[in-house]
Design a protein around this motif. Structure first.
Motif, mmCIF file in Angstrom:
data_model
loop_
_atom_site.group_PDB
_atom_site.id
_atom_site.type_symbol
_atom_site.label_atom_id
_atom_site.label_comp_id
_atom_site.label_asym_id
_atom_site.label_seq_id
_atom_site.Cartn_x
_atom_site.Cartn_y
_atom_site.Cartn_z
ATOM 1 N N ASN A 294 8.795 17.257 6.199
ATOM 2 C CA ASN A 294 8.899 16.832 7.597
ATOM 3 C C ASN A 294 7.569 16.453 8.232
ATOM 4 N N PHE A 295 6.613 16.012 7.435
ATOM 5 C CA PHE A 295 5.352 15.486 7.968
ATOM 6 C C PHE A 295 5.643 14.167 8.657
ATOM 7 N N LYS A 296 5.031 13.965 9.845
ATOM 8 C CA LYS A 296 5.209 12.720 10.590
ATOM 9 C C LYS A 296 3.857 12.276 11.120
ATOM 10 N N MET A 297 3.597 10.954 11.006
ATOM 11 C CA MET A 297 2.351 10.406 11.515
ATOM 12 C C MET A 297 2.657 9.060 12.155
ATOM 13 N N PRO A 298 2.404 8.934 13.461
ATOM 14 C CA PRO A 298 2.676 7.654 14.108
ATOM 15 C C PRO A 298 1.699 6.580 13.643
ATOM 16 N N VAL A 299 2.186 5.353 13.574
ATOM 17 C CA VAL A 299 1.355 4.211 13.203
ATOM 18 C C VAL A 299 0.796 3.647 14.504
ATOM 19 N N SER A 300 -0.532 3.724 14.649
ATOM 20 C CA SER A 300 -1.136 3.329 15.915
ATOM 21 C C SER A 300 -1.661 1.898 15.913
ATOM 22 N N GLY A 301 -1.814 1.307 14.758
ATOM 23 C CA GLY A 301 -2.341 -0.053 14.709
ATOM 24 C C GLY A 301 -1.887 -0.762 13.450
ATOM 25 N N GLU A 302 -2.534 -1.874 13.181
ATOM 26 C CA GLU A 302 -2.192 -2.665 11.999
ATOM 27 C C GLU A 302 -2.793 -2.006 10.754
ATOM 28 N N ILE A 303 -2.027 -1.958 9.694
ATOM 29 C CA ILE A 303 -2.486 -1.344 8.446
ATOM 30 C C ILE A 303 -2.546 -2.424 7.382
ATOM 31 N N ARG A 304 -3.710 -2.546 6.777
ATOM 32 C CA ARG A 304 -3.893 -3.538 5.709
ATOM 33 C C ARG A 304 -4.627 -2.896 4.549
ATOM 34 N N SER A 305 -4.346 -3.419 3.385
ATOM 35 C CA SER A 305 -5.058 -2.969 2.200
ATOM 36 C C SER A 305 -5.044 -4.092 1.182
ATOM 37 N N ARG A 306 -6.225 -4.440 0.686
ATOM 38 C CA ARG A 306 -6.330 -5.459 -0.365
ATOM 39 C C ARG A 306 -7.195 -4.905 -1.469
ATOM 40 N N LEU A 307 -6.592 -4.714 -2.599
ATOM 41 C CA LEU A 307 -7.315 -4.244 -3.765
ATOM 42 C C LEU A 307 -7.147 -5.287 -4.863
ATOM 43 N N TYR A 308 -8.241 -5.840 -5.311
ATOM 44 C CA TYR A 308 -8.209 -6.828 -6.373
ATOM 45 C C TYR A 308 -8.782 -6.185 -7.623
ATOM 46 N N PRO A 309 -7.967 -5.970 -8.639
ATOM 47 C CA PRO A 309 -8.485 -5.347 -9.858
ATOM 48 C C PRO A 309 -9.411 -6.288 -10.610
ATOM 49 N N MET B 115 0.849 -1.172 0.000
ATOM 50 C CA MET B 115 0.000 0.000 0.000
ATOM 51 C C MET B 115 0.894 1.233 0.000
ATOM 52 N N LEU B 116 0.619 2.161 -0.880
ATOM 53 C CA LEU B 116 1.375 3.397 -0.946
ATOM 54 C C LEU B 116 0.600 4.493 -0.239
ATOM 55 N N LEU B 117 1.306 5.249 0.585
ATOM 56 C CA LEU B 117 0.696 6.389 1.268
ATOM 57 C C LEU B 117 1.406 7.653 0.822
ATOM 58 N N PHE B 118 0.629 8.697 0.650
ATOM 59 C CA PHE B 118 1.175 9.973 0.204
ATOM 60 C C PHE B 118 0.973 11.025 1.274
ATOM 61 N N CYS B 119 1.877 11.963 1.330
ATOM 62 C CA CYS B 119 1.852 13.037 2.308
ATOM 63 C C CYS B 119 0.642 13.938 2.052
ATOM 64 N N PRO B 120 -0.180 14.235 3.090
ATOM 65 C CA PRO B 120 -1.324 15.110 2.888
ATOM 66 C C PRO B 120 -0.928 16.579 2.699
ATOM 67 N N THR B 121 0.309 16.926 3.050
ATOM 68 C CA THR B 121 0.769 18.309 2.925
ATOM 69 C C THR B 121 1.319 18.615 1.535
ATOM 70 N N CYS B 122 2.275 17.775 1.078
ATOM 71 C CA CYS B 122 2.930 18.073 -0.200
ATOM 72 C C CYS B 122 2.642 17.052 -1.297
ATOM 73 N N GLY B 123 2.079 15.884 -0.954
ATOM 74 C CA GLY B 123 1.713 14.893 -1.963
ATOM 75 C C GLY B 123 2.802 13.907 -2.322
ATOM 76 N N ARG B 124 3.963 13.998 -1.705
ATOM 77 C CA ARG B 124 5.028 13.037 -1.987
ATOM 78 C C ARG B 124 4.790 11.732 -1.262
ATOM 79 N N LEU B 125 5.484 10.710 -1.690
ATOM 80 C CA LEU B 125 5.378 9.389 -1.080
ATOM 81 C C LEU B 125 6.037 9.407 0.297
ATOM 82 N N VAL B 126 5.331 8.899 1.315
ATOM 83 C CA VAL B 126 5.911 8.844 2.657
ATOM 84 C C VAL B 126 6.598 7.498 2.860
ATOM 85 N N THR B 127 7.589 7.491 3.735
ATOM 86 C CA THR B 127 8.321 6.268 4.042
ATOM 87 C C THR B 127 8.019 5.855 5.479
#
Length: 108
Positions: free
Chosen positions: A29-44, A1-13
């Motif tokens: 310098n946007f930072k967001m703590p990961v508080s739980g499990e992150i999952r994403s399933r997209l089936y085209p 799953m790719l996440l993008f910065c809500p401020t500038c739109g670049r890919l976050v690591t």
């Protein structure tokens, strides 16, 4: 799953901090703590090959040839040609056996 910065739109690591992971943007310098499990399933939704080549109607206008079916050895087949690669390569010929009971498809 790719996440993008809500401020500038670049890919976050994803970085590992002290007992916690966080998403970080290197540009703003946007930072967001990961508080739980992150999952994403997209089936085209996959298309059938017939949909890509023009649907069921493509065989309605196909011409017949004396090409022999490799499956049932019937002596007639329907065919049509499509340019599937670059212009400097030959066209791809699609065949369908004219025997109603067989209906085998192949290409050259």
């Amino acid at each position: 799953m790719l996440l993008f910065c809500p401020t500038c739109g670049r890919l976050v690591t994803l970085e590992e901090g002290f007992k916690q992971f966080k998403f970080v943007c290197d540009a703003c310098n946007f930072k967001m703590p990961v508080s739980g499990e992150i999952r994403s399933r997209l089936y085209p939704k996959l298309k059938n090959v017939d949909d890509i080549l023009g649907g069921v109607n493509v065989w309605a206008n196909a011409q017949q040839t004396t090409e022999r079916c490799p499956k049932c050895s019937h002596e007639r087949a329907y065919f049509f040609q499509i340019q599937t690669r670059s212009a400097d390569e030959p066209m791809t010929i699609f065949y369908r056996c004219a025997n109603i009971e067989c209906g085998n498809r192949w290409k050259e």
